[in-house]
Design an enzyme around this catalytic site. Structure first.
Site, PDB file in Angstrom:
ATOM      1  CE  LYS A 149      58.260  -2.158  45.555  1.00 26.01           C
ATOM      2  NZ  LYS A 149      59.386  -2.229  46.464  1.00 26.01           N
ATOM      3  CD  GLU A 191      70.690  11.257  55.121  1.00 27.19           C
ATOM      4  OE1 GLU A 191      69.801  11.580  55.947  1.00 27.19           O
ATOM      5  OE2 GLU A 191      70.987  10.075  54.885  1.00 27.19           O
ATOM      6  CB  THR A 250      72.420   8.182  58.470  1.00 29.10           C
ATOM      7  OG1 THR A 250      73.377   7.170  58.158  1.00 29.10           O
ATOM      8  CG2 THR A 250      72.601   9.363  57.554  1.00 29.10           C
ATOM      9  CD1 TRP A 304      54.263  -0.660  44.842  1.00 29.67           C
ATOM     10  CD2 TRP A 304      54.739   1.516  45.098  1.00 29.67           C
ATOM     11  NE1 TRP A 304      55.416  -0.411  44.166  1.00 29.67           N
ATOM     12  CE2 TRP A 304      55.746   0.906  44.292  1.00 29.67           C
ATOM     13  CE3 TRP A 304      54.846   2.863  45.402  1.00 29.67           C
ATOM     14  CZ2 TRP A 304      56.824   1.624  43.785  1.00 29.67           C
ATOM     15  CZ3 TRP A 304      55.919   3.582  44.892  1.00 29.67           C
ATOM     16  CH2 TRP A 304      56.903   2.963  44.097  1.00 29.67           C
TER      17      TRP A 304
END
Ligand code: AMP
Length: 541
Positions: free
Chosen positions: A439, A330, A185, A444
């Site tokens: 935030k 993944e 990754t 959000w």
């Protein structure tokens, strides 16, 4: 009672066997790293992959051992993937755009015994080889005529190496759960972690994405993967294209707009895929030259948020079907693709472009859910935002050597680290990475939404939004802008452009202008670096 059907393990080399037998003469065209366009076919690739397998075995590479590739997308790179996996060894794609220290870490962590590298990476590897004690030798993916002088230990030209085999060899009989490939990754924090694909996951993933509502390749397609093989399992194209018998057009190392355009047009490409930065270069070239694409029908754009302005240009100006794609290393990697369902098929024009703001629907084999911070599942209503989790036979169960510990929730779902909504028709939309979401006052704000909107302004080449600490609201958005070359809008003009298009409390508190926005090795906006750059930035209270 067990059923009475044959046990036929899902092994990667069966894909190549199928392609060679049923589509043996189908072209695989490459803009070679040496320069000229090279032509081969699935029949020849299989014969040469068998030689790779034979030589690796003769050398002593055993089941489960890793061989690295530092290579562009070429026919030789494909031969190495299939050849290594075909004896139960593991192809490990290393992203050459990573920092040298990360490459060193990855190769050592994977304990790669051999490295297959393009000539372009010889100098880099010469610098690193003393720090790579596990690597016994280097095979340079070229012929004798193009083999550079090198101090790399046990270096050989691939074509000379291959000439030592007769290819009279059989693939190994393997467990379908055996490791086939590895990809680390890009890890913006901490060390990269190794994702280990199995034969079964690669084959199932290639089949799952090859249905009409997904990538759906056919033997009539000519496919140009503009995503390198070292990004997220090459988005599976080295498996899904031969599985369908589609012709391949491989771009090698040249990813600039003109080179990609020439291949798309001259090689009559019908389907292509890649990250937005590649398409930005292509669109700039087409815009400047006035050229159009006469064969390309479909383009999948993913790996990072698809700016609606880009979707509009391809879809409306050039008449090419755009599909946003979402996925991750993944996940082998495709997790969603934005194609039409009966509920959305009638959408046209701007409505169709708007649909492409969504990452799309999941293929069979990907189970999806969104959860609140309490782990409770949230409704699929298009507005409830939650942590996106996935499960399936081509999703990681753990990282190599247990890095990162247990990565699944009690129900076996993997937390993608993305925040998303899912609507009643099953279309998922990414709001942000969970660590990038802003935030503000307990609510959000999606940085991606503001970025997408800002990039629709003709005077903005690229935009990034990060949260800046704020004494009252915790965080507020800061808009960072790279102006277009021919036009530099001021702060007021940009804020006026955004006003009315987003909620008032989403409006950036400030706009700053930069010459360049940093990117990760996989072409995403590098928000960690941006946050460091603007760490001391203070907003007016
Ligand atoms: P990688 O493993 O390097 O392919 O990165 C996977 C991550 O890229 C995902 O978890 C997302 O954060 C991001 N990503 C991939 N596709 C998209 C997309 N269509 N829109 C927004 N982010 C995306």
């Amino acid at each position: 009672m067990l059923g009475l059907m044959q046990d036929w393990p899902l092994l990667c080399h069966r894909i190549l066997d199928h392609a060679a037998r049923h589509h043996g003469a189908r072209e695989v065209v490459t803009r070679s790293v040496e320069g000229p366009v090279h032509r081969t076919n699935y029949g020849e690739i299989r014969a040469r992959a068998l030689k790779v397998a034979q030589l690796l075995e003769r050398y002593g590479i055993r089941e489960g051992q890793r061989v690295a590739t530092l290579a562009w997308t070429t026919w030789r790179h494909m031969e190495v993937w299939y050849g290594a996996a075909g004896i139960g060894a593991v192809y490990h794609t290393v992203n050459p755009r990573l920092f040298p220290d990360q490459i060193t870490y990855i190769v050592n962590h994977a304990e790669d015994r051999l490295v297959f590298a393009d000539v372009t990476f010889v100098a880099l590897l010469e610098q690193l080889q003393d720090k790579l004690p596990c690597v016994e030798g280097f095979i340079i993916l070229t012929d004798r005529a193009h083999m550079p002088q090198t101090s790399l230990r046990n270096a050989q030209a691939y074509e000379d190496w291959l000439a030592q085999a007769d290819g009279d060899f059989e693939w190994a009989a393997l467990d379908e759960r055996a490791a086939a490939g590895m990809c680390y990754t890009s890890g913006t924090t901490g060390n990269p972690k190794g994702v280990v694909y199995t034969h079964r996951s690669n084959v199932l993933h290639a089949m799952a994405v090859n249905v009409p509502d997904m990538v759906g390749l056919s033997s009539r397609d000519r496919v140009l993967p503009a995503v390198p093989m070292f990004h997220a399992n090459g988005w599976s194209i080295p498996f899904s294209a031969p599985l369908a018998g589609a012709a391949l057009v491989l771009p090698g190392m040249k990813m600039d707009g003109e080179s990609i355009y020439d291949l798309l047009e001259n090689e009559r490409v019908t389907f292509t895929d890649g990250v937005p930065t590649v398409w930005q270069m292509l669109l700039a070239h087409m815009g400047q030259s006035g050229k159009r694409l006469s064969h390309l029908k479909r383009i999948a754009i993913g790996g990072a948020a698809l700016p609606p302005a880009m979707a509009r240009t391809f879809q409306i100006d050039y008449g090419i079907d755009v599909m946003q794609a979402w996925g991750m290393t993944e996940m082998s990697p495709i997790g969603a693709l934005c194609t039409a369902k009966p509920e959305t098929a009638a959408l046209d024009g701007e409505e169709r472009v708007a649909l492409q703001e969504k990452a799309g629907i999941a293929p069979f084999t990907v189970e999806m859910k969104i959860t609140g911070d309490d782990g409770q599942e949230m409704p699929w209503d298009g507005t409830s935002r939650g942590n996106l989790k996935v499960r399936g036979p081509a999703v990681s169960s753990a990282y190599f050597k247990g890095a990162g510990g247990d990565i699944l929730d009690p129900d076996g779902f993997f937390d993608t680290g993305d925040v998303a909504t899912i609507d009643a028709n099953g279309y998922m939309q990414i709001s942000d990475r969970s660590k990038d979401i802003i935030k503000s006052g307990g609510e959000w704000i999606s940085s991606i939404d503001i970025e997408n909107l800002a990039m629709a302004h003709p005077g903005i080449r690229e935009a990034a939004v990060i949260g800046i600490a704020h004494p009252k609201w915790d965080e507020r958005p800061l808009l960072i802008v790279v102006p277009a070359e021919d036009r530099a809008p001021g702060k007021t003009e940009i804020l006026e452009f955004l006003a009315g298009r987003i909620a008032k409390w989403w409006m950036p508190d400030d706009v700053v202008f930069v010459e360049e926005i940093p990117h990760t090795a996989t072409g995403k906006i590098h928000k960690t670096v941006l946050r460091q750059q603007f760490a001391g930035y203070s907003l007016a209270p």
